[in-house]
Design an enzyme around this catalytic site. Structure first.
Site, PDB file in Angstrom:
ATOM      1  N   HIS A  17     -12.851  28.984  87.899  1.00 56.78           N
ATOM      2  CA  HIS A  17     -13.124  28.548  86.523  1.00 56.78           C
ATOM      3  C   HIS A  17     -13.394  29.759  85.627  1.00 56.78           C
ATOM      4  CE1 HIS A  17     -14.904  24.810  88.643  1.00 56.78           C
ATOM      5  NE2 HIS A  17     -13.789  24.411  88.072  1.00 56.78           N
ATOM      6  N   LYS A  41     -18.989   9.990  88.578  1.00 46.81           N
ATOM      7  CA  LYS A  41     -18.361  10.959  89.492  1.00 46.81           C
ATOM      8  C   LYS A  41     -19.348  11.463  90.537  1.00 46.81           C
ATOM      9  CE  LYS A  41     -14.250  12.927  87.363  1.00 46.81           C
ATOM     10  NZ  LYS A  41     -13.483  14.174  87.252  1.00 46.81           N
ATOM     11  N   ARG A  90      -3.591  25.246  89.603  1.00 45.59           N
ATOM     12  CA  ARG A  90      -3.669  26.054  90.817  1.00 45.59           C
ATOM     13  C   ARG A  90      -2.377  25.971  91.613  1.00 45.59           C
ATOM     14  NH1 ARG A  90      -9.133  23.324  92.707  1.00 45.59           N
ATOM     15  NH2 ARG A  90      -7.810  21.661  91.947  1.00 45.59           N
ATOM     16  N   SER A 128     -14.399  23.459  93.547  1.00 40.43           N
ATOM     17  CA  SER A 128     -15.833  23.201  93.647  1.00 40.43           C
ATOM     18  C   SER A 128     -16.131  22.364  94.889  1.00 40.43           C
ATOM     19  CB  SER A 128     -16.328  22.440  92.416  1.00 40.43           C
ATOM     20  OG  SER A 128     -16.130  23.202  91.259  1.00 40.43           O
TER      21      SER A 128
HETATM   22  O1  PNS Z   1     -12.934  19.393  86.569  1.00 44.34           O
HETATM   23  P1  PNS Z   1     -12.223  18.082  86.538  1.00 44.34           P
HETATM   24  O2  PNS Z   1     -13.080  17.018  87.201  1.00 44.34           O
HETATM   25  O3  PNS Z   1     -10.846  18.165  87.096  1.00 44.34           O
HETATM   26  O4  PNS Z   1     -12.098  17.685  84.971  1.00 44.34           O
HETATM   27  C1  PNS Z   1     -11.537  16.442  84.609  1.00 44.34           C
HETATM   28  C2  PNS Z   1     -11.773  16.152  83.116  1.00 44.34           C
HETATM   29  C3  PNS Z   1     -13.227  16.277  82.747  1.00 44.34           C
HETATM   30  C4  PNS Z   1     -10.963  17.120  82.279  1.00 44.34           C
HETATM   31  C5  PNS Z   1     -11.251  14.702  82.857  1.00 44.34           C
HETATM   32  O5  PNS Z   1     -11.808  13.845  83.806  1.00 44.34           O
HETATM   33  C6  PNS Z   1     -11.579  14.190  81.464  1.00 44.34           C
HETATM   34  O6  PNS Z   1     -11.050  14.656  80.485  1.00 44.34           O
HETATM   35  N1  PNS Z   1     -12.486  13.194  81.393  1.00 44.34           N
HETATM   36  C7  PNS Z   1     -12.903  12.599  80.156  1.00 44.34           C
HETATM   37  C8  PNS Z   1     -12.387  11.159  80.033  1.00 44.34           C
HETATM   38  C9  PNS Z   1     -11.014  11.097  79.423  1.00 44.34           C
HETATM   39  O7  PNS Z   1     -10.747  11.604  78.349  1.00 44.34           O
HETATM   40  N2  PNS Z   1     -10.068  10.445  80.150  1.00 44.34           N
HETATM   41  C10 PNS Z   1      -8.706  10.282  79.700  1.00 44.34           C
HETATM   42  C11 PNS Z   1      -7.875  11.470  80.090  1.00 44.34           C
HETATM   43  S1  PNS Z   1      -6.337  10.924  80.672  1.00 44.34           S
END
Ligand code: PNS
Length: 166
Positions: A17, A41, A90, A128
């Site tokens: 990150h 989560k 990645r 993570s």
């Molecule tokens: O580190 P991560 O868990 O891969 O991040 C995922 C994240 C936070 C980017 C994604 O879950 C997110 O944007 N969540 C907010 C809810 C949202 O907007 N969902 C619709 C996206 S398709």
């Protein structure tokens, strides 16, 4: 003025990150690291803990802000006036999920674009989830996360161990 959001769970922040944060903040004027506050989560660290660790490890970066958010990413982008969402890619396994997310977000808000940075090769395996698993079994995580994060992870795992032994 180009303002970008780098969103994620950051549970906890890793060197992977940090690599994306350091490279992105050279490209944009302001980088907001958006820390997802979503207890569904079941994160290991609370959002406050994740924000604190991110602030600590980015304290030398003057155009980076760490901000928690909940709800839709696109609403957070609208609230903060961000033009761009940055995500790290990645490996090919990330691609399908990232494609779906970026296309859905673009449908919801066509004024916000998603830009991808391929992660530096030395971090392409890092997540993570694997770092937490290594820490849970007492493995050495110092090559995966900054020292301040490694300390917090060990504390968390020790506390969990004590709870489980009760
Ligand atoms: O580190 P991560 O868990 O891969 O991040 C995922 C994240 C936070 C980017 C994604 O879950 C997110 O944007 N969540 C907010 C809810 C949202 O907007 N969902 C619709 C996206 S398709």
């Amino acid at each position: 003025m180009l303002r970008a959001i780098y969103p994620g769970s950051f549970d906890p922040v890793t060197y992977g990150h940090l690599d994306v944060i350091r490279r992105s903040c050279k490209i944009v004027d302001e980088l907001i690291v958006g820390v997802l506050n979503n207890n569904a989560k079941m994160p290991l660290f609370s959002v406050e803990e994740r924000v604190k660790m991110l602030k600590e490890v980015t304290k030398d970066l003057t155009n980076v802000k760490i901000v928690p958010f909940h709800g839709l990413l696109i609403d957070f982008a609208r609230e903060t006036g961000a033009d761009v969402v940055i995500r790290g890619l990645r490996a090919i396994t990330d691609f399908e999920y990232e494609l779906q997310m970026s296309q859905t977000n673009h449908k919801l808000e066509p004024n916000v674009e998603t830009m991808f940075l391929t992660t530096s090769i030395e971090y392409s395996y890092l997540s993570s989830t694997t770092v937490k698993e290594i820490a849970a079994f007492g493995g050495d995580i110092t090559q995966f996360v900054p020292e301040a994060v490694a300390v917090k992870l060990r504390e968390k795992m020790n506390a969990k161990g004590e709870c489980n032994n009760e």
